[in-house]
Motif scaffolding. Structure first.
Motif, mmCIF file in Angstrom:
data_model
loop_
_atom_site.group_PDB
_atom_site.id
_atom_site.type_symbol
_atom_site.label_atom_id
_atom_site.label_comp_id
_atom_site.label_asym_id
_atom_site.label_seq_id
_atom_site.Cartn_x
_atom_site.Cartn_y
_atom_site.Cartn_z
ATOM 1 N N THR A 151 -17.364 -37.244 48.078
ATOM 2 C CA THR A 151 -18.126 -38.359 48.967
ATOM 3 C C THR A 151 -19.628 -37.834 48.852
ATOM 4 O OG1 THR A 151 -17.436 -36.751 50.733
ATOM 5 C CG2 THR A 151 -16.164 -38.638 50.629
ATOM 6 N N ARG A 152 -19.822 -36.722 48.248
ATOM 7 C CA ARG A 152 -21.354 -35.812 48.088
ATOM 8 C C ARG A 152 -21.995 -37.346 47.448
ATOM 9 N NH1 ARG A 152 -22.906 -30.963 48.184
ATOM 10 N NH2 ARG A 152 -23.397 -31.152 45.842
ATOM 11 N N GLU A 153 -23.144 -37.276 47.659
ATOM 12 C CA GLU A 153 -23.936 -38.510 46.900
ATOM 13 C C GLU A 153 -25.383 -37.660 46.397
ATOM 14 O OE1 GLU A 153 -23.828 -41.418 45.727
ATOM 15 O OE2 GLU A 153 -21.773 -41.364 46.447
ATOM 16 N N PRO A 154 -25.940 -37.958 45.327
ATOM 17 C CA PRO A 154 -27.240 -37.571 44.958
ATOM 18 C C PRO A 154 -28.248 -38.345 45.724
ATOM 19 C CG PRO A 154 -26.042 -38.690 43.173
ATOM 20 C CD PRO A 154 -25.002 -38.722 44.109
ATOM 21 N N VAL A 155 -29.158 -37.557 46.033
ATOM 22 C CA VAL A 155 -30.424 -38.062 46.601
ATOM 23 C C VAL A 155 -31.340 -37.940 45.551
ATOM 24 C CG1 VAL A 155 -32.166 -37.802 48.314
ATOM 25 C CG2 VAL A 155 -29.842 -37.429 48.959
ATOM 26 N N VAL A 156 -32.047 -39.110 45.305
ATOM 27 C CA VAL A 156 -32.933 -38.948 43.794
ATOM 28 C C VAL A 156 -34.322 -39.675 43.997
ATOM 29 C CG1 VAL A 156 -30.681 -39.416 42.280
ATOM 30 C CG2 VAL A 156 -32.221 -41.468 43.413
ATOM 31 N N LEU A 157 -35.250 -39.080 43.239
ATOM 32 C CA LEU A 157 -36.625 -39.620 43.088
ATOM 33 C C LEU A 157 -36.356 -40.532 42.021
ATOM 34 C CD1 LEU A 157 -39.134 -39.514 44.613
ATOM 35 C CD2 LEU A 157 -39.845 -37.624 43.116
ATOM 36 N N ALA A 158 -36.614 -41.950 42.369
ATOM 37 C CA ALA A 158 -36.424 -43.112 41.211
ATOM 38 C C ALA A 158 -37.509 -43.794 40.846
ATOM 39 C CB ALA A 158 -35.184 -43.800 41.611
ATOM 40 N N ARG A 159 -37.740 -44.195 39.729
ATOM 41 C CA ARG A 159 -38.680 -45.176 39.208
ATOM 42 C C ARG A 159 -38.213 -46.023 38.270
ATOM 43 N NH1 ARG A 159 -41.204 -44.894 34.226
ATOM 44 N NH2 ARG A 159 -40.536 -43.348 32.752
ATOM 45 N N HIS A 160 -38.769 -47.347 38.268
ATOM 46 C CA HIS A 160 -38.170 -48.279 37.248
ATOM 47 C C HIS A 160 -39.077 -48.152 35.765
ATOM 48 C CE1 HIS A 160 -38.137 -52.395 35.147
ATOM 49 N NE2 HIS A 160 -36.769 -52.044 35.724
ATOM 50 N N GLY A 161 -37.956 -48.014 34.830
ATOM 51 C CA GLY A 161 -38.274 -47.993 33.769
ATOM 52 C C GLY A 161 -37.987 -46.737 33.007
ATOM 53 N N THR A 162 -37.396 -46.353 31.805
ATOM 54 C CA THR A 162 -37.112 -45.230 31.319
ATOM 55 C C THR A 162 -38.110 -44.712 30.191
ATOM 56 O OG1 THR A 162 -35.635 -46.482 29.571
ATOM 57 C CG2 THR A 162 -34.560 -45.613 31.583
ATOM 58 N N GLY A 163 -39.125 -45.575 30.001
ATOM 59 C CA GLY A 163 -40.050 -44.942 28.788
ATOM 60 C C GLY A 163 -40.990 -44.112 29.598
#
Length: 182
Positions: A151-163
């Motif tokens: 049940t553990r979930e990652p808390v992430v810092l996200a941005r759109h795009g992988t470039g």
């Protein structure tokens, strides 16, 4: 602000779907969120993992437990967040184990969930919220860790795009990660 004094920082609080839409449209540069609802087009940096907890009234049958497994909760009425991805995610955790609990309430806010749980209406499940032992109306509340590892979930810092990212965004991501990474 210290790391990037030349940058204007604007904060926004939103649900999963709105954050993802903001990232896709370029209205949001970085999002601090759970790793839910994002496809391979998003770059994510895991900051830490969060574990859910159950909220119950002090006289609820589970209240004396030091911690519980997800399977222990399947026979009790649930109080879930009304937000689509949140409820779907929690129910998916149960379904993955072939468990099908009854949803008694879908709460519009965390505090409504806490109040319903404090008044014995079922078991609230959340990954976040205050660690206080009372609801807003002053009713006592017990917070039980859910021990099921999956049940553990990652808390992430996200941005759109992988470039390649903008150097300012790179610096902001590094600074935020250094402050929040556990």
């Amino acid at each position: 602000r210290n790391a990037l004094p030349q940058v204007t920082i604007t904060y926004r609080t939103d649900g999963f779907e709105a954050l993802i839409a903001g990232l896709l449209k370029g209205h949001v540069d970085l999002a601090l969120t759970y790793d839910l609802g994002m496809d391979a087009g998003f770059d994510r940096h895991t900051l830490f993992h969060a574990s859910p907890f159950a909220l119950v009234a002090p006289d609820y049958p589970l209240a004396a437990s030091p911690g519980i497994e997800l399977s222990d909760l399947a026979n009790f009425p649930l109080i879930l967040s009304e937000e689509g991805l949140s409820a779907q995610h929690i129910l998916g955790l149960f379904r993955h184990r072939n468990l099908f609990p009854t949803v008694a309430h879908r709460a519009a806010s965390l505090e409504i969930m806490r109040s319903l749980a404090a008044h014995g209406e079922g078991v609230g499940i959340s990954y976040s919220g205050p660690s206080t032992d009372t609801s807003y109306d002053g009713s006592p509340l017990v917070r039980l860790p859910i021990l099921t590892p999956e049940t553990r979930e990652p808390v992430v810092l996200a941005r759109h795009g992988t470039g390649p990212e903008n150097p300012t965004i790179t610096e902001a991501r590094k600074t935020i990660s250094a402050v929040l990474k556990r």
